[in-house]
Design an enzyme around this catalytic site. Structure first.
Site: not given
Ligand code: F6P
Length: 308
Positions: A87, A111-112, A200
């Site tokens: 990413g 995944i972002d 809900h």
């Molecule tokens: O960039 C992918 C991601 O899963 C983000 O959605 C999340 O904020 C981050 O990585 C978490 O990072 P780490 O694995 O360093 O805690």
């Protein structure tokens, strides 16, 4: 990512090239942890989440000294080009390496879904389906016990996962970093749902939203009486990053991995391989790095209509 690794390895081998896997991301690049890959060594990995090569956040690669060391390792081992699957952070590193004159091709994987240069990135569909399954399950409790749920999903500074999970999961409210929502608005949405006879209510909250699930829960603690429902909070966290990849992700990763090798055959480097309007395309890394892909505001409006 494994489907992308497999595609890069097998498409390169088909070109008659030697392929090495760099273990632990940029940390492995600095340490020269390169291991030969064969068509067989990437067998049986399509259905595995994560990456067989391992991954690491490398503060050292952010320094010039670290990057020079990586460059030295690459040159010393006579590597001609590197494919970086990842990413924003990974592609920033890819861009830096490319700026130092080394041939690099990026593959859009996070995944972002915040990377410019690809409508969708590797991992998004799997993470979204996992979030959706969790939301569906939480709704069972919510309906039986007449509760409101705050469900926090990942996504860093991007609201894509939350928006899509919210629409597909039928959320009453969606909170994302790109569009500010005040807690009073969520109270009102829950209250309205309660008064309309809903059993809900659910708010899908992006971790990067101004009010994440914890901040909202703190606020609601004080204003509980106005919501109508009892409130519970669930932060999905890292479960969204695990599990077997969906068919969509495996196909996307296979196509993007193959696209990276195709770019190398054209001597096209310093680019990110992504998918735009169903076509595999390249975008210069200097356009990708530092930019955030915007979300579609029409989808946010659609979500509001659908939750009535
Ligand atoms: O960039 C992918 C991601 O899963 C983000 O959605 C999340 O904020 C981050 O990585 C978490 O990072 P780490 O694995 O360093 O805690």
């Amino acid at each position: 990512m494994n489907a992308a690794i497999r595609a890069v390895a097998r498409c390169s081998i088909a070109q008659g090239w030697e392929v090495y896997g760099v273990h632990q991301g940029y940390a492995g690049l600095i340490d020269g942890d390169f291991r030969p890959m064969t068509a067989r060594s990437v067998g049986g990995i399509l259905q595995l989440g994560g990456t067989i090569l391992g991954s690491a956040r490398s503060p050292e690669f952010k320094t010039e000294e670290g990057r020079l060391k990586a460059l030295w390792e690459l040159r010393q081992k006579e590597i001609d080009a590197v494919v970086v699957i990842g990413g924003n952070g990974s592609q920033t590193g890819a861009h830096a390496l490319s700026q130092m004159g080394f041939p690099v091709v990026g593959v859009a994987s996070t995944i972002d879904n915040d990377l410019l240069g690809s409508d969708i990135t590797i991992g998004v569909d799997t993470a979204l389906n996992i979030a959706l399954e969790a939301i569906d399950r939480l709704k069972t409790t919510a309906s039986s016990h007449q509760r409101a749920f705050l469900v926090e999903v990942m996504g860093r500074n991007c609201g894509y996962l939350a928006l899509m999970a919210g629409i597909a999961g039928g959320a009453e409210a969606i909170l994302i970093p790109e569009i500010e929502t005040e807690p009073e608005q969520v109270v009102q949405i829950f209250r309205n749902a309660y008064e309309r006879g809903k059993t809900h209510a659910c708010a899908v909250v992006a971790e990067g939203a101004k009010y994440n699930a914890q901040k909202l829960a703190d606020y609601f603690q004080v204003h509980r009486a106005h919501i109508g429902f009892e409130l519970r909070t669930s932060t999905l966290g890292y479960v969204q990053r695990g599990g077997a990849p969906t068919a969509y992700d495996r196909l996307l990763a296979s196509r993007l991995g193959a696209g990276a090798v195709a770019a190398l055959t054209r001597n096209e480097t310093g680019v990110l391989v992504g998918m735009i309007q169903s076509r595999i395309v390249t975008t210069p890394l200097d356009k990708v790095v530092g930019a955030l892909k915007p979300i579609d505001p029409d989808l946010f409006e659609l979500a509001k209509v659908l939750d009535t």
